[in-house]
Scaffold this motif. Sequence first.
Motif, PDB file in Angstrom:
ATOM      1  N   ASP A  91      56.240  37.384  49.704  1.00 24.59           N
ATOM      2  CA  ASP A  91      56.641  37.240  51.102  1.00 24.59           C
ATOM      3  C   ASP A  91      57.160  35.822  51.327  1.00 24.59           C
ATOM      4  O   ASP A  91      56.389  34.877  51.446  1.00 24.59           O
ATOM      5  CB  ASP A  91      55.459  37.522  52.036  1.00 24.59           C
ATOM      6  N   ALA A  92      58.484  35.682  51.358  1.00 23.58           N
ATOM      7  CA  ALA A  92      59.098  34.369  51.554  1.00 23.58           C
ATOM      8  C   ALA A  92      59.574  34.180  52.987  1.00 23.58           C
ATOM      9  O   ALA A  92      60.417  33.325  53.265  1.00 23.58           O
ATOM     10  CB  ALA A  92      60.267  34.201  50.590  1.00 23.58           C
ATOM     11  N   SER A  93      59.039  34.984  53.908  1.00 29.67           N
ATOM     12  CA  SER A  93      59.457  34.895  55.297  1.00 29.67           C
ATOM     13  C   SER A  93      58.935  33.608  55.938  1.00 29.67           C
ATOM     14  O   SER A  93      57.920  33.043  55.518  1.00 29.67           O
ATOM     15  CB  SER A  93      58.939  36.090  56.090  1.00 29.67           C
ATOM     16  N   LYS A  94      59.633  33.167  56.974  1.00 28.90           N
ATOM     17  CA  LYS A  94      59.194  31.974  57.685  1.00 28.90           C
ATOM     18  C   LYS A  94      57.830  32.202  58.315  1.00 28.90           C
ATOM     19  O   LYS A  94      56.964  31.319  58.280  1.00 28.90           O
ATOM     20  CB  LYS A  94      60.207  31.594  58.771  1.00 28.90           C
ATOM     21  N   ALA A  95      57.623  33.388  58.851  1.00 26.35           N
ATOM     22  CA  ALA A  95      56.340  33.690  59.494  1.00 26.35           C
ATOM     23  C   ALA A  95      55.183  33.520  58.518  1.00 26.35           C
ATOM     24  O   ALA A  95      54.142  32.936  58.858  1.00 26.35           O
ATOM     25  CB  ALA A  95      56.369  35.104  60.061  1.00 26.35           C
ATOM     26  N   ALA A 100      50.756  30.423  56.084  1.00 28.11           N
ATOM     27  CA  ALA A 100      50.125  30.063  54.811  1.00 28.11           C
ATOM     28  C   ALA A 100      49.744  28.587  54.768  1.00 28.11           C
ATOM     29  O   ALA A 100      48.692  28.223  54.233  1.00 28.11           O
ATOM     30  CB  ALA A 100      51.054  30.403  53.649  1.00 28.11           C
ATOM     31  N   ILE A 101      50.584  27.712  55.324  1.00 26.86           N
ATOM     32  CA  ILE A 101      50.310  26.278  55.264  1.00 26.86           C
ATOM     33  C   ILE A 101      48.983  25.932  55.934  1.00 26.86           C
ATOM     34  O   ILE A 101      48.268  25.037  55.487  1.00 26.86           O
ATOM     35  CB  ILE A 101      51.473  25.465  55.902  1.00 26.86           C
ATOM     36  N   LYS A 102      48.653  26.648  56.994  1.00 29.67           N
ATOM     37  CA  LYS A 102      47.394  26.382  57.694  1.00 29.67           C
ATOM     38  C   LYS A 102      46.209  26.603  56.753  1.00 29.67           C
ATOM     39  O   LYS A 102      45.256  25.811  56.736  1.00 29.67           O
ATOM     40  CB  LYS A 102      47.257  27.279  58.917  1.00 29.67           C
ATOM     41  N   GLU A 129      66.137  31.485  56.051  1.00 28.52           N
ATOM     42  CA  GLU A 129      64.878  31.560  56.794  1.00 28.52           C
ATOM     43  C   GLU A 129      63.771  30.820  56.046  1.00 28.52           C
ATOM     44  O   GLU A 129      62.973  30.084  56.639  1.00 28.52           O
ATOM     45  CB  GLU A 129      64.483  33.023  57.012  1.00 28.52           C
ATOM     46  N   THR A 130      63.718  31.010  54.732  1.00 28.95           N
ATOM     47  CA  THR A 130      62.704  30.341  53.917  1.00 28.95           C
ATOM     48  C   THR A 130      62.858  28.823  53.991  1.00 28.95           C
ATOM     49  O   THR A 130      61.882  28.093  54.204  1.00 28.95           O
ATOM     50  CB  THR A 130      62.823  30.793  52.447  1.00 28.95           C
ATOM     51  N   ILE A 131      64.084  28.354  53.829  1.00 28.11           N
ATOM     52  CA  ILE A 131      64.341  26.914  53.870  1.00 28.11           C
ATOM     53  C   ILE A 131      64.040  26.352  55.260  1.00 28.11           C
ATOM     54  O   ILE A 131      63.512  25.242  55.389  1.00 28.11           O
ATOM     55  CB  ILE A 131      65.790  26.625  53.430  1.00 28.11           C
ATOM     56  N   LEU A 137      58.232  22.483  58.535  1.00 28.76           N
ATOM     57  CA  LEU A 137      56.955  21.889  58.136  1.00 28.76           C
ATOM     58  C   LEU A 137      57.118  20.408  57.827  1.00 28.76           C
ATOM     59  O   LEU A 137      56.241  19.590  58.135  1.00 28.76           O
ATOM     60  CB  LEU A 137      56.401  22.627  56.917  1.00 28.76           C
ATOM     61  N   LYS A 138      58.248  20.061  57.221  1.00 25.38           N
ATOM     62  CA  LYS A 138      58.512  18.652  56.917  1.00 25.38           C
ATOM     63  C   LYS A 138      58.708  17.859  58.207  1.00 25.38           C
ATOM     64  O   LYS A 138      58.164  16.751  58.363  1.00 25.38           O
ATOM     65  CB  LYS A 138      59.748  18.553  56.022  1.00 25.38           C
ATOM     66  N   LYS A 139      59.449  18.417  59.145  1.00 22.67           N
ATOM     67  CA  LYS A 139      59.678  17.755  60.431  1.00 22.67           C
ATOM     68  C   LYS A 139      58.365  17.556  61.183  1.00 22.67           C
ATOM     69  O   LYS A 139      58.161  16.530  61.845  1.00 22.67           O
ATOM     70  CB  LYS A 139      60.650  18.584  61.271  1.00 22.67           C
ATOM     71  N   ASP A 140      57.456  18.518  61.063  1.00 18.74           N
ATOM     72  CA  ASP A 140      56.173  18.449  61.753  1.00 18.74           C
ATOM     73  C   ASP A 140      55.160  17.543  61.051  1.00 18.74           C
ATOM     74  O   ASP A 140      54.059  17.326  61.566  1.00 18.74           O
ATOM     75  CB  ASP A 140      55.566  19.849  61.895  1.00 18.74           C
ATOM     76  N   GLY A 141      55.513  17.035  59.869  1.00 25.18           N
ATOM     77  CA  GLY A 141      54.630  16.133  59.144  1.00 25.18           C
ATOM     78  C   GLY A 141      53.529  16.826  58.367  1.00 25.18           C
ATOM     79  O   GLY A 141      52.614  16.164  57.856  1.00 25.18           O
ATOM     80  N   LEU A 142      53.605  18.147  58.254  1.00 25.27           N
ATOM     81  CA  LEU A 142      52.576  18.878  57.505  1.00 25.27           C
ATOM     82  C   LEU A 142      52.836  18.827  56.004  1.00 25.27           C
ATOM     83  O   LEU A 142      51.916  19.008  55.200  1.00 25.27           O
ATOM     84  CB  LEU A 142      52.511  20.331  57.978  1.00 25.27           C
ATOM     85  N   ILE A 143      54.098  18.606  55.629  1.00 25.55           N
ATOM     86  CA  ILE A 143      54.442  18.384  54.224  1.00 25.55           C
ATOM     87  C   ILE A 143      55.373  17.177  54.160  1.00 25.55           C
ATOM     88  O   ILE A 143      56.099  16.888  55.119  1.00 25.55           O
ATOM     89  CB  ILE A 143      55.118  19.610  53.576  1.00 25.55           C
TER      90      ILE A 143
END
Length: 300
Positions: A91-95, A100-102, A129-131, A137-143
């Motif tokens: 599942d490479a969806s954005k959702a 998953a990151i959480k 969508e994947t990118i 996530l990068k913009k939000d500082g999580l990665i």
Amino acid sequence: MKKRELGKSGLYVSEIGLGCMSLPNDLSEAKNIIDAAIHASINYFDTADLYDGGHNEELVGHALKGRRADIILATKAGNKMNPDGTSWTWDASKAHIMEAIKKNLQRLGTDYIDLYQLHGGVMEDNVDETIDAFDSLKKDGLIRQYGISSIRPTVIQRFLDNSSAISVMMQYSLLDRRPEEWFPMIQQAGASVVARGTIAKGLLTAEGLARAEQANGFVDYDAAELTRTVQALSEQSADLHAAAIAHVLHDQTVASALIGARTTKQLLDSVVAYDNLVTDEEIAQVQRIVQLHTYREHRL
């Protein structure tokens, strides 16, 4: 231990990284291995949400507690565990990635991931969508940065061409040189290779011949070819383990060579091998012995 930059990211990783999938399930034993790795100046640790259903991430998180600022932590997503807990669905969806990151962060006990990797990929994915998920996530500082773990040249090129990915994890060793064909493409995209399978399941160590005789081939080597090749490598090299690591790191496209370890001794054996000097001529000699296979599928 020397460090190399992952792509053009500003993240510098140790030339030897610890692939955490092989860590024992016991926290005390896993922590001993990670402690030894840090003592050896290894700063790059790679895990995934798929490993042991997420338990591996928990082990790594506990073992690294209090030392987060000193290490580069990498994990992966894209495989969704099914309710049975033993199988998974791609599942490479954005959702899915945003959810998953959480769980990655919670299991690892951290508030950010240094390198977040798509754990696979097929051409049927909605790559935009994947990118977008990784960029968000990068913009939000999580990665801090992101990459992809894949051996499919078509998938890799499309991902690199449409993103700011900095790394490609690929199985790469003296016995599996297929990725070399695509190093120029990866380098041109401003990314680095993270090599997994550096010592080819132990075939490129002092135990290599015994392991080869028990194996039913490896990559495109059949059983007999594998035994002959490992024997020839062992006879040619004074330290096959060292030559195997030196080969992987010989091309500057490779930022880090991952090694796995189930015991502290296995880890230290690889650290000692890394420290042993291997000349360019010795690397060339062992390279002449092995076959240069290529990927048969997913070609550009």
